[in-house]
Design a protein around this motif. Structure first.
Motif, PDB file in Angstrom:
ATOM      1  N   PHE A 281     -20.937  24.745  -3.481  1.00 56.73           N
ATOM      2  CA  PHE A 281     -19.611  23.893  -3.741  1.00 56.73           C
ATOM      3  C   PHE A 281     -18.083  24.874  -3.889  1.00 56.73           C
ATOM      4  CE2 PHE A 281     -22.584  22.513  -7.102  1.00 56.73           C
ATOM      5  CZ  PHE A 281     -22.625  20.959  -6.825  1.00 56.73           C
ATOM      6  N   MET A 282     -17.608  24.153  -2.774  1.00 53.29           N
ATOM      7  CA  MET A 282     -16.019  24.591  -2.745  1.00 53.29           C
ATOM      8  C   MET A 282     -15.434  24.457  -4.423  1.00 53.29           C
ATOM      9  SD  MET A 282     -12.599  24.239  -2.632  1.00 53.29           S
ATOM     10  CE  MET A 282     -12.470  22.638  -1.832  1.00 53.29           C
ATOM     11  N   LEU A 283     -14.999  25.325  -4.922  1.00 55.79           N
ATOM     12  CA  LEU A 283     -14.526  25.192  -6.160  1.00 55.79           C
ATOM     13  C   LEU A 283     -12.189  25.662  -6.557  1.00 55.79           C
ATOM     14  CD1 LEU A 283     -16.634  26.439  -9.137  1.00 55.79           C
ATOM     15  CD2 LEU A 283     -16.513  24.171  -8.291  1.00 55.79           C
ATOM     16  N   TYR A 284     -11.230  24.408  -6.517  1.00 57.98           N
ATOM     17  CA  TYR A 284     -10.148  25.106  -5.586  1.00 57.98           C
ATOM     18  C   TYR A 284      -9.102  24.676  -7.288  1.00 57.98           C
ATOM     19  CZ  TYR A 284      -5.961  24.792  -3.695  1.00 57.98           C
ATOM     20  OH  TYR A 284      -4.944  25.030  -2.654  1.00 57.98           O
ATOM     21  N   VAL A 285      -9.074  25.706  -8.173  1.00 58.42           N
ATOM     22  CA  VAL A 285      -8.186  25.499  -8.988  1.00 58.42           C
ATOM     23  C   VAL A 285      -6.871  25.806  -9.306  1.00 58.42           C
ATOM     24  CG1 VAL A 285      -8.542  25.811 -12.390  1.00 58.42           C
ATOM     25  CG2 VAL A 285      -9.880  25.684 -10.634  1.00 58.42           C
ATOM     26  N   LYS A 286      -5.902  24.321 -10.135  1.00 58.04           N
ATOM     27  CA  LYS A 286      -4.334  24.773 -10.166  1.00 58.04           C
ATOM     28  C   LYS A 286      -4.334  25.257 -11.241  1.00 58.04           C
ATOM     29  CE  LYS A 286      -1.619  24.798  -5.859  1.00 58.04           C
ATOM     30  NZ  LYS A 286      -0.418  24.468  -5.472  1.00 58.04           N
ATOM     31  N   GLU A 287      -3.737  26.065 -12.139  1.00 58.85           N
ATOM     32  CA  GLU A 287      -3.678  26.217 -13.479  1.00 58.85           C
ATOM     33  C   GLU A 287      -2.736  25.232 -14.739  1.00 58.85           C
ATOM     34  OE1 GLU A 287      -3.514  30.444 -17.141  1.00 58.85           O
ATOM     35  OE2 GLU A 287      -2.232  30.697 -14.735  1.00 58.85           O
ATOM     36  N   ASP A 288      -2.787  24.655 -15.186  1.00 62.83           N
ATOM     37  CA  ASP A 288      -2.799  23.498 -15.785  1.00 62.83           C
ATOM     38  C   ASP A 288      -2.678  22.672 -15.286  1.00 62.83           C
ATOM     39  OD1 ASP A 288      -2.588  25.094 -18.004  1.00 62.83           O
ATOM     40  OD2 ASP A 288      -1.085  25.838 -17.626  1.00 62.83           O
ATOM     41  N   VAL A 289      -3.030  22.014 -13.477  1.00 64.53           N
ATOM     42  CA  VAL A 289      -2.656  21.216 -12.580  1.00 64.53           C
ATOM     43  C   VAL A 289      -3.581  20.572 -13.033  1.00 64.53           C
ATOM     44  CG1 VAL A 289      -1.979  20.640 -10.450  1.00 64.53           C
ATOM     45  CG2 VAL A 289      -0.589  22.302 -11.540  1.00 64.53           C
ATOM     46  N   GLY A 290      -5.158  21.052 -12.284  1.00 64.88           N
ATOM     47  CA  GLY A 290      -6.022  19.849 -11.600  1.00 64.88           C
ATOM     48  C   GLY A 290      -7.679  21.377 -10.943  1.00 64.88           C
ATOM     49  N   VAL A 291      -8.639  20.394 -10.612  1.00 67.56           N
ATOM     50  CA  VAL A 291      -9.107  20.750  -9.918  1.00 67.56           C
ATOM     51  C   VAL A 291      -9.767  19.703  -9.015  1.00 67.56           C
ATOM     52  CG1 VAL A 291     -10.996  20.639 -12.142  1.00 67.56           C
ATOM     53  CG2 VAL A 291     -11.552  22.548 -10.043  1.00 67.56           C
ATOM     54  N   ILE A 292     -10.165  20.859  -7.694  1.00 64.39           N
ATOM     55  CA  ILE A 292     -10.785  20.414  -6.763  1.00 64.39           C
ATOM     56  C   ILE A 292     -12.414  20.803  -6.646  1.00 64.39           C
ATOM     57  CG2 ILE A 292     -10.520  19.322  -4.679  1.00 64.39           C
ATOM     58  CD1 ILE A 292      -7.781  19.084  -4.531  1.00 64.39           C
ATOM     59  N   VAL A 293     -13.336  19.840  -6.664  1.00 68.42           N
ATOM     60  CA  VAL A 293     -14.312  20.605  -6.521  1.00 68.42           C
ATOM     61  C   VAL A 293     -14.983  19.299  -5.532  1.00 68.42           C
ATOM     62  CG1 VAL A 293     -16.968  20.534  -7.683  1.00 68.42           C
ATOM     63  CG2 VAL A 293     -14.803  20.504  -9.264  1.00 68.42           C
ATOM     64  N   ALA A 294     -15.586  20.072  -4.447  1.00 72.66           N
ATOM     65  CA  ALA A 294     -16.486  19.417  -3.021  1.00 72.66           C
ATOM     66  C   ALA A 294     -17.239  19.943  -2.747  1.00 72.66           C
ATOM     67  CB  ALA A 294     -15.207  20.003  -2.140  1.00 72.66           C
ATOM     68  N   LYS A 295     -18.288  19.625  -2.071  1.00 73.39           N
ATOM     69  CA  LYS A 295     -19.556  19.982  -1.079  1.00 73.39           C
ATOM     70  C   LYS A 295     -19.226  20.770  -0.059  1.00 73.39           C
ATOM     71  CE  LYS A 295     -22.951  16.819  -0.165  1.00 73.39           C
ATOM     72  NZ  LYS A 295     -23.675  17.142   0.920  1.00 73.39           N
ATOM     73  N   THR A 296     -19.667  21.096   0.074  1.00 74.42           N
ATOM     74  CA  THR A 296     -19.296  22.291   1.147  1.00 74.42           C
ATOM     75  C   THR A 296     -20.018  21.750   2.404  1.00 74.42           C
ATOM     76  OG1 THR A 296     -20.775  24.200   0.669  1.00 74.42           O
ATOM     77  CG2 THR A 296     -18.335  23.965   0.089  1.00 74.42           C
ATOM     78  N   SER A 297     -21.432  20.784   2.464  1.00 75.73           N
ATOM     79  CA  SER A 297     -22.310  20.912   3.540  1.00 75.73           C
ATOM     80  C   SER A 297     -21.997  18.728   3.803  1.00 75.73           C
ATOM     81  CB  SER A 297     -23.805  21.442   3.013  1.00 75.73           C
ATOM     82  OG  SER A 297     -23.981  20.749   2.012  1.00 75.73           O
ATOM     83  N   ALA A 298     -22.499  18.415   5.254  1.00 73.69           N
ATOM     84  CA  ALA A 298     -22.619  17.293   5.324  1.00 73.69           C
ATOM     85  C   ALA A 298     -23.979  16.518   4.079  1.00 73.69           C
ATOM     86  CB  ALA A 298     -22.451  16.657   6.950  1.00 73.69           C
ATOM     87  N   PRO A 299     -23.189  15.251   3.765  1.00 70.77           N
ATOM     88  CA  PRO A 299     -22.496  14.794   3.308  1.00 70.77           C
ATOM     89  C   PRO A 299     -21.465  15.027   2.762  1.00 70.77           C
ATOM     90  CG  PRO A 299     -23.795  12.514   2.939  1.00 70.77           C
ATOM     91  CD  PRO A 299     -24.839  14.748   3.767  1.00 70.77           C
ATOM     92  N   ALA A 300     -20.097  14.560   3.221  1.00 69.71           N
ATOM     93  CA  ALA A 300     -19.004  15.564   1.979  1.00 69.71           C
ATOM     94  C   ALA A 300     -19.070  14.270   1.048  1.00 69.71           C
ATOM     95  CB  ALA A 300     -17.711  15.466   2.872  1.00 69.71           C
ATOM     96  N   ILE A 301     -18.813  14.776  -0.076  1.00 69.52           N
ATOM     97  CA  ILE A 301     -18.411  14.366  -1.617  1.00 69.52           C
ATOM     98  C   ILE A 301     -17.124  15.555  -1.837  1.00 69.52           C
ATOM     99  CG2 ILE A 301     -20.267  14.625  -2.531  1.00 69.52           C
ATOM    100  CD1 ILE A 301     -20.047  12.199  -3.713  1.00 69.52           C
ATOM    101  N   THR A 302     -16.194  14.578  -3.004  1.00 64.99           N
ATOM    102  CA  THR A 302     -15.630  15.734  -2.975  1.00 64.99           C
ATOM    103  C   THR A 302     -14.828  14.938  -4.891  1.00 64.99           C
ATOM    104  OG1 THR A 302     -14.361  16.284  -1.206  1.00 64.99           O
ATOM    105  CG2 THR A 302     -13.097  16.537  -3.149  1.00 64.99           C
ATOM    106  N   PHE A 303     -14.269  16.019  -5.655  1.00 64.78           N
ATOM    107  CA  PHE A 303     -13.812  14.882  -6.924  1.00 64.78           C
ATOM    108  C   PHE A 303     -13.028  15.835  -7.295  1.00 64.78           C
ATOM    109  CE2 PHE A 303     -18.306  15.937  -7.327  1.00 64.78           C
ATOM    110  CZ  PHE A 303     -18.992  14.424  -7.714  1.00 64.78           C
ATOM    111  N   ALA A 304     -11.343  15.550  -7.711  1.00 63.53           N
ATOM    112  CA  ALA A 304     -10.611  15.764  -7.857  1.00 63.53           C
ATOM    113  C   ALA A 304     -10.212  15.424  -8.929  1.00 63.53           C
ATOM    114  CB  ALA A 304      -9.069  14.957  -7.620  1.00 63.53           C
ATOM    115  N   ILE A 305     -10.348  16.364 -10.188  1.00 60.53           N
ATOM    116  CA  ILE A 305     -10.114  16.112 -11.786  1.00 60.53           C
ATOM    117  C   ILE A 305      -9.351  17.121 -12.365  1.00 60.53           C
ATOM    118  CG2 ILE A 305     -10.711  17.083 -14.302  1.00 60.53           C
ATOM    119  CD1 ILE A 305     -13.533  17.491 -11.669  1.00 60.53           C
TER     120      ILE A 305
END
Length: 348
Positions: A281-305
């Motif tokens: 997983f790739m975890l990308y968080v901005k404080e008090d904004v949101g988070v993006i969780v992405a699978k780092t291998s193909a096939p790709a899928i990403t969650f925006a929360i």
């Protein structure tokens, strides 16, 4: 039977699903079969679960999310967690339900109900709960790259401290020449458009470094893996259709650029993770904004929360995993020395 939407909700523990690998594999295969027959799933998630349980759930449901057949929601109000409920419903066919108090799920009764009148009543109960819920996340696959790029652009324009953790080194610190080489190997017809979009992202990144902290949590891979061209490039941001690997020269250039950024920007930090948790997983968080969780291998899928509790949980989790020295500059100096030593090893 005619395809329909299955209705799922549970705030009881899901430990039972992962305890037996054989059962978990059988469950996953059956759920894929259900979706392959044209059915969809509406799921109300419990956002009060701890982060390890949430990530395990994402991993378990990943193949199902990739079908685009799942609609995720959450209940936004606070609940005390005393009385818990499970509703798994196939409308007009059957339902599995249970109730428990506190953490006493093992002592609770589970009911399989096939009486159509009772199933309709339970369906109404579920729909009443659903009416109080909100969409939990947006889900993007490789077919949604344009919509995802738009969401990511808005996310990165928000002014806030950020932490990113991935299996490999981040795209935002990758030199242009390395980006160009990787895009060329991917054989993308829209390579120039991708490069221009990444350039905009990198400009936003350096602008925000003037006012906000950006921390990159990295894992140092085995040297033979890096020298052998087996280190996968973490490119979930562009939703790749294939796995791409660094050449040794590209990796050296990327590491050298990270060192330059560490020396140039006081707000840029790199922390070396020795635990190697959340692989995949790739975890990308901005404080008090949101988070993006992405699978780092193909096939790709990403969650925006952007749900506040989940954003806070991810932020606290990543922020807590950083081993902050009393003097961050001393830690930064140590990281620079570690990266420079790694560069020397790669060149030898």
């Amino acid at each position: 039977n005619k395809p329909q939407t299955l209705l799922l909700f549970s705030d009881e523990s899901f430990d039972w699903l992962g305890q037996n690998p054989e059962y978990a594999a059988r469950w996953a295969a059956l759920m894929i079969q259900v979706i392959a027959q044209g059915n969809r799933i509406c799921m109300i998630h419990t956002v009060s679960r701890n982060l390890d349980e949430m990530l395990a759930g994402l991993s378990r449901w990943m193949p199902l999310y990739m079908t685009g057949a799942i609609e995720p929601y959450y209940y936004p109000k606070t609940r005390d967690g005393l009385f818990k409920r499970t509703l798994f419903i196939a409308p007009e066919i059957a339902a599995v339900i249970s109730n428990s108090v506190g953490n006493m799920e093992d002592e609770a009764a589970n009911f399989l109900i096939t009486d159509k009148k009772a199933v309709r009543a339970l369906t109404s109960e579920y729909n009443n709960l659903l009416a109080l819920c909100r969409p939990l996340m947006r889900i993007f696959t490789s077919a949604d790259s344009q919509a995802y790029n738009s969401i990511l652009y808005e996310f990165e324009k928000e002014s806030a401290d950020a932490i990113v953790k991935a299996e490999s080194f981040g795209i935002l610190t990758m030199p242009d020449v390395v980006v160009d080489g990787i895009i060329a190997r991917m054989g993308q017809n829209d390579g120039q458009e991708i490069a221009e979009y990444l350039n905009i992202r990198k400009q936003n990144f350096t602008e925000h470094l003037l006012t906000h902290n950006f921390t990159e949590i990295v894992t140092i891979p085995a040297l033979d893996k890096m020298k052998g061209g087996r280190l996968r490039v973490a490119l979930p941001d562009t939703l790749p259709r294939q796995d791409v690997f660094y050449t040794q020269d590209e990796l050296i250039l990327h590491l050298e650029n990270m060192v330059t950024l560490l020396k140039t920007y006081p707000n840029y930090y790199v922390y070396i993770d020795t635990m190697n948790k959340n692989e995949g997983f790739m975890l990308y968080v901005k404080e008090d904004v949101g988070v993006i969780v992405a699978k780092t291998s193909a096939p790709a899928i990403t969650f925006a929360i952007n749900q506040s509790n989940m954003t806070a949980s991810f932020w606290d989790y990543l922020n807590g995993s950083i081993n902050r020295h009393r003097d961050p500059q001393l830690n930064k100096k140590a990281v620079i020395q570690r990266l420079q030593a790694l560069i020397k090893q790669l060149k030898d």
